[in-house]
Design an enzyme around this catalytic site. Structure first.
Site, PDB file in Angstrom:
ATOM      1  N   ARG A   1    -100.364  -9.007  58.417  1.00  0.00           N
ATOM      2  CA  ARG A   1     -99.128  -8.614  59.107  1.00  0.00           C
ATOM      3  C   ARG A   1     -99.473  -8.299  60.559  1.00  0.00           C
ATOM      4  O   ARG A   1    -100.537  -7.748  60.841  1.00  0.00           O
ATOM      5  CB  ARG A   1     -98.546  -7.349  58.480  1.00  0.00           C
ATOM      6  CG  ARG A   1     -97.891  -7.532  57.167  1.00  0.00           C
ATOM      7  CD  ARG A   1     -97.130  -6.273  56.784  1.00  0.00           C
ATOM      8  NE  ARG A   1     -97.980  -5.121  56.557  1.00  0.00           N
ATOM      9  CZ  ARG A   1     -98.112  -4.106  57.382  1.00  0.00           C
ATOM     10  NH1 ARG A   1     -97.450  -4.052  58.514  1.00  0.00           N
ATOM     11  NH2 ARG A   1     -98.907  -3.091  57.091  1.00  0.00           N
TER      12      ARG A   1
ATOM     13  N   TYR B   1     -98.465 -16.094  57.148  1.00  0.00           N
ATOM     14  CA  TYR B   1     -99.196 -15.173  56.268  1.00  0.00           C
ATOM     15  C   TYR B   1     -98.311 -14.059  55.691  1.00  0.00           C
ATOM     16  O   TYR B   1     -97.517 -13.439  56.421  1.00  0.00           O
ATOM     17  CB  TYR B   1    -100.359 -14.519  57.026  1.00  0.00           C
ATOM     18  CG  TYR B   1    -101.474 -14.063  56.101  1.00  0.00           C
ATOM     19  CD1 TYR B   1    -102.497 -14.931  55.748  1.00  0.00           C
ATOM     20  CD2 TYR B   1    -101.476 -12.789  55.556  1.00  0.00           C
ATOM     21  CE1 TYR B   1    -103.505 -14.529  54.883  1.00  0.00           C
ATOM     22  CE2 TYR B   1    -102.488 -12.380  54.685  1.00  0.00           C
ATOM     23  CZ  TYR B   1    -103.501 -13.255  54.352  1.00  0.00           C
ATOM     24  OH  TYR B   1    -104.490 -12.859  53.490  1.00  0.00           O
TER      25      TYR B   1
ATOM     26  N   LYS C   1     -91.594  -7.269  52.905  1.00  0.00           N
ATOM     27  CA  LYS C   1     -91.523  -6.162  53.875  1.00  0.00           C
ATOM     28  C   LYS C   1     -90.261  -6.269  54.733  1.00  0.00           C
ATOM     29  O   LYS C   1     -89.643  -5.260  55.073  1.00  0.00           O
ATOM     30  CB  LYS C   1     -92.767  -6.163  54.751  1.00  0.00           C
ATOM     31  CG  LYS C   1     -94.074  -6.061  53.974  1.00  0.00           C
ATOM     32  CD  LYS C   1     -94.152  -4.792  53.171  1.00  0.00           C
ATOM     33  CE  LYS C   1     -95.510  -4.635  52.511  1.00  0.00           C
ATOM     34  NZ  LYS C   1     -95.619  -3.395  51.741  1.00  0.00           N
TER      35      LYS C   1
ATOM     36  N   HIS D   1     -91.439   2.357  50.221  1.00  0.00           N
ATOM     37  CA  HIS D   1     -92.731   1.695  50.063  1.00  0.00           C
ATOM     38  C   HIS D   1     -93.502   2.427  48.963  1.00  0.00           C
ATOM     39  O   HIS D   1     -94.425   3.195  49.234  1.00  0.00           O
ATOM     40  CB  HIS D   1     -93.466   1.770  51.409  1.00  0.00           C
ATOM     41  CG  HIS D   1     -94.716   0.963  51.482  1.00  0.00           C
ATOM     42  ND1 HIS D   1     -95.744   1.265  52.344  1.00  0.00           N
ATOM     43  CD2 HIS D   1     -95.121  -0.143  50.804  1.00  0.00           C
ATOM     44  CE1 HIS D   1     -96.711   0.387  52.196  1.00  0.00           C
ATOM     45  NE2 HIS D   1     -96.365  -0.474  51.273  1.00  0.00           N
TER      46      HIS D   1
ATOM     47  N   SER E   1    -101.320   1.616  53.438  1.00  0.00           N
ATOM     48  CA  SER E   1    -102.220   0.528  53.037  1.00  0.00           C
ATOM     49  C   SER E   1    -103.650   1.076  52.916  1.00  0.00           C
ATOM     50  O   SER E   1    -104.009   2.020  53.607  1.00  0.00           O
ATOM     51  CB  SER E   1    -102.200  -0.583  54.089  1.00  0.00           C
ATOM     52  OG  SER E   1    -100.872  -0.905  54.413  1.00  0.00           O
TER      53      SER E   1
ATOM     54  N   CYS F   1    -105.091   2.644  50.379  1.00  0.00           N
ATOM     55  CA  CYS F   1    -105.262   3.912  49.645  1.00  0.00           C
ATOM     56  C   CYS F   1    -105.201   3.702  48.130  1.00  0.00           C
ATOM     57  O   CYS F   1    -105.059   4.665  47.376  1.00  0.00           O
ATOM     58  CB  CYS F   1    -104.197   4.911  50.074  1.00  0.00           C
ATOM     59  SG  CYS F   1    -104.476   5.544  51.735  1.00  0.00           S
TER      60      CYS F   1
ATOM     61  N   ASP G   1     -95.491  -1.920  44.839  1.00  0.00           N
ATOM     62  CA  ASP G   1     -95.351  -1.848  46.301  1.00  0.00           C
ATOM     63  C   ASP G   1     -94.012  -1.310  46.793  1.00  0.00           C
ATOM     64  O   ASP G   1     -93.986  -0.593  47.783  1.00  0.00           O
ATOM     65  CB  ASP G   1     -95.587  -3.249  46.898  1.00  0.00           C
ATOM     66  CG  ASP G   1     -95.852  -3.223  48.394  1.00  0.00           C
ATOM     67  OD1 ASP G   1     -96.562  -2.303  48.844  1.00  0.00           O
ATOM     68  OD2 ASP G   1     -95.362  -4.106  49.107  1.00  0.00           O
TER      69      ASP G   1
ATOM     70  N   ARG H   1    -106.068 -12.152  49.791  1.00  0.00           N
ATOM     71  CA  ARG H   1    -104.995 -11.718  48.870  1.00  0.00           C
ATOM     72  C   ARG H   1    -104.943 -12.557  47.607  1.00  0.00           C
ATOM     73  O   ARG H   1    -105.321 -13.730  47.602  1.00  0.00           O
ATOM     74  CB  ARG H   1    -103.641 -11.862  49.577  1.00  0.00           C
ATOM     75  CG  ARG H   1    -103.472 -10.963  50.794  1.00  0.00           C
ATOM     76  CD  ARG H   1    -102.969  -9.614  50.397  1.00  0.00           C
ATOM     77  NE  ARG H   1    -103.060  -8.629  51.462  1.00  0.00           N
ATOM     78  CZ  ARG H   1    -102.530  -7.418  51.375  1.00  0.00           C
ATOM     79  NH1 ARG H   1    -101.882  -7.054  50.293  1.00  0.00           N
ATOM     80  NH2 ARG H   1    -102.672  -6.558  52.355  1.00  0.00           N
TER      81      ARG H   1
END
Ligand code: O2Y
Ligand code: MN
Length: 596
Positions: free
Chosen positions: A71, A212, A221, A241, A263, A265, A288, A380
């Site tokens: 991103r 991507y 998102k 989120h 992100s 964690c 997510d 990913r």
């Protein structure tokens, strides 16, 4: 060509308008079928965009351009007519100016390529909480990923009918193909031409230049968080989120937990947790995004709007997340992983020894003597949620599941204890608003810097963050006594020598079960200036090697360190000006008082 036709005038007109602007060679209306997926994949394998993996049935490896690997927050815009409505945490350009710039880029941008129309539903087709989006893209990779991540095809067109509304999501990789020009394996535009733009006043998404993940799979998102957070504020619900999980105790009582972490964690790991406490069961509903609405019984119900996982591969292993590993055996797309000599994918942190030789994500020979990683750190997997062995039987329930517990958290080597509970809803909103995490190599910025990431929504809140805090407060007022309880966790605390104090992973179930007991009023808690922490002996530590000293350190609240934190929070809050709700300021004052 799909075997259906849209009766929706708005849709047909929009597709025609975009086709005129982008000049594709042809138009393909996606039907979401297996044949469509297979045809697109075979085409991409033939053209050298994808590699079919010998070791995993119906699975494919893609390698992106090295400039297009994640991103791009600095190229992401919330475009509102008045700048303050986007707020200090978002990039802003005036809508007329941004559309003008982007229209010039879109002009002829699909020459030599196919324009795909992807009708998709975020949320189960029959759920009153779902929203329909239509993504136009010139990337077959995006079409295949959308097949996994969302509900695609004719069923969506049927639901839309002649008059139904949808969220238009326009995407182009920004790489027209001129006659006779040889294509590259991952076409995209240069960084300065990438734009991930949101026009929340008209529920519109325009993305250009990147193929991507979050930049290109616009249901995720862009729609389900940035645009949906705007719709949710207007309509009185929440787009967050958050992972969603169901925990069941040995007596069969179910608890539903929604948790927000920035992100890097371990959100996907927690979503698929395997509890180490005997008799407790954990099931995954989503990893997510959570959409939550107040149900007729007054409780807050959540759905996962997605149908797949777009997870970070490096670090995923049978140790860290066995359920994710078992979800990846077939029907998956891998991006920027390494390719082994026997036709499988590999990444750093996978179980077992590294392969002696592999082809790295840049298509170069790789072995352990090479200093670069074989997989990109943001490599990913795209995996169907239905393949997760612990997917909850109710994960597609149209009305969702009732949330009992909210968890916020971040990665903090010190200061923040393993777990604390908010005194009340407003205090919980303050905990969410001040959430912070130390950056790692896997995310943006220099390593070890503290980044405030309120509600893990900094990159995803589609309007002024101060107003978003207010929306949380309003939701609490509406929910009253039926509001979920709010907790804050930190799995990442270290001692003075840099040793992890908490084992994490499946052992995190010990903290979750404590929360469930708190919800049921079975146990008390100790008051500290920052919130309620477990009383000695209440956290189930049976069979755990963590000693008493470490536990004391894990739950320690260092008043001086928190006083220092206060001035950081004050500084951070100034950016919100008069949009910072008075009730949040009051929470800060109350914390100061408790610390003095
Ligand atoms: O780098 C990307 O484009 C993916 S970002 C992402 C993907 C899945 C789940 N969460 C995230 C995130 O950044 O929060
Ligand atoms: Mn995420």
């Amino acid at each position: 060509m799909a075997n259906y036709a849209s009766r929706n005038d708005k849709l047909n007109k929009w597709v025609q308008e975009i086709a005129e602007l982008c000049s594709p060679e042809c138009i393909h209306w996606c039907d979401g079928s297996e044949e469509e997926y297979n045809q697109l994949m075979s085409h991409m394998v033939k053209n050298g965009n994808a590699i079919a993996l010998e070791k995993r049935p119906n699975s494919f490896l893609f390698r992106s351009d090295p400039s297009d690997v994640a991103r791009v927050e600095k190229r992401t815009y919330i475009s509102t007519s008045i700048e303050i409505e986007a707020g200090p945490t978002n990039n802003w350009i005036n809508p007329d100016e941004l559309k003008n710039t982007m229209r010039k880029l879109y002009k002829g941008c699909m020459r030599g390529r196919t324009l795909y129309v992807i009708p998709f539903s975020m949320g189960p087709i029959d759920s009153p909480m779902s929203k329909i989006g239509i993504e136009i893209t010139d990337s077959p990779y995006v079409v295949c990923n959308m097949h996994i991540m969302t509900r695609v095809g004719e069923k969506v067109i049927k639901k839309l009918g002649g008059k139904g509304d949808f969220i238009p999501c326009l995407h182009s990789i920004g790489a027209p193909l001129e006659k006779g020009q040889k294509d590259v394996s991952w076409p995209c535009a240069e960084m300065e031409k990438k734009y991930i733009s949101h026009f929340p006043e008209e529920n519109l998404i325009w993305s250009y230049g990147s193929g991507y993940g979050g930049n290109a799979l616009l249901g995720k998102k862009c729609l389900a968080l940035r645009i949906a957070s705007n719709i949710a504020r207007r309509e009185g619900w929440m787009a967050e989120h958050m992972l969603i999980l169901r925990l069941t105790n040995p007596k069969g009582r179910q608890y539903h937990i929604a948790a927000a972490f920035p992100s890097a964690c371990g959100k996907t790991n927690l979503a698929m947790l395997v509890p180490t406490i005997p008799g407790w069961k954990c099931e995954c509903i989503g990893d997510d995004i959570a959409w939550m609405k107040i149900a007729p019984d007054g409780r807050l119900n959540a759905i996962n709007p997605e149908t797949g996982f777009f997870g970070v591969a490096p670090g995923t292993s049978y140790d860290s997340n066995p359920m994710a590993m078992d979800s990846l055996k077939e029907n998956c797309i891998f991006t920027n992983c390494a390719l082994t000599d026997d036709g499988d994918v590999w990444w750093e942190g996978m179980d077992g020894d590294a392969p002696e030789h592999a082809i790295d994500w840049k298509n170069r020979d790789w072995d352990l003597t090479v200093s670069d990683t074989a997989a990109h750190p943001n490599a990913r997997f795209t995996a169907p949620a239905r393949q997760c062995p612990v997917i909850c039987e109710d994960w597609e329930k149209p009305e969702g599941v009732p949330i009992d517990i909210f968890i916020f958290g971040g990665r903090r080597a010190s200061v923040v204890p393993l777990v604390h509970e908010a005194y009340n809803w407003d205090h919980g909103v303050f905990l969410g608003a001040t959430a912070a995490s130390e950056t790692t190599a896997a995310n943006i910025g220099s390593v070890g810097m503290l980044r405030r990431d309120p509600f893990a929504m900094k990159p995803f809140c589609g309007y002024n963050m101060g107003d978003y805090f207010k929306h949380w407060l309003n939701m609490g007022d509406k929910l009253g006594t039926k509001a979920p309880r709010i907790f804050y966790v930190n799995w990442f605390r270290k001692d003075a020598n840099g040793r992890w104090l908490w084992p994490g992973y499946g052992e995190n179930s010990r903290v979750l079960t404590w929360m469930c007991q708190r919800v049921d009023g079975e146990i008390g808690a100790d008051e500290t200036p920052i919130g309620l922490i477990p009383k000695s002996g209440d956290l189930n530590l049976d069979g755990l090697s963590t000693d008493e000293e470490d536990m004391k350190e894990l739950l320690n609240v260092d008043t001086n360190a928190w006083k220092a934190e206060i001035s950081e929070i004050e500084k951070y809050f100034t950016q919100f000006g008069d949009r910072l709700p008075g009730r949040i300021k009051q929470q800060l004052e109350a914390l100061k008082k408790r610390l003095s």
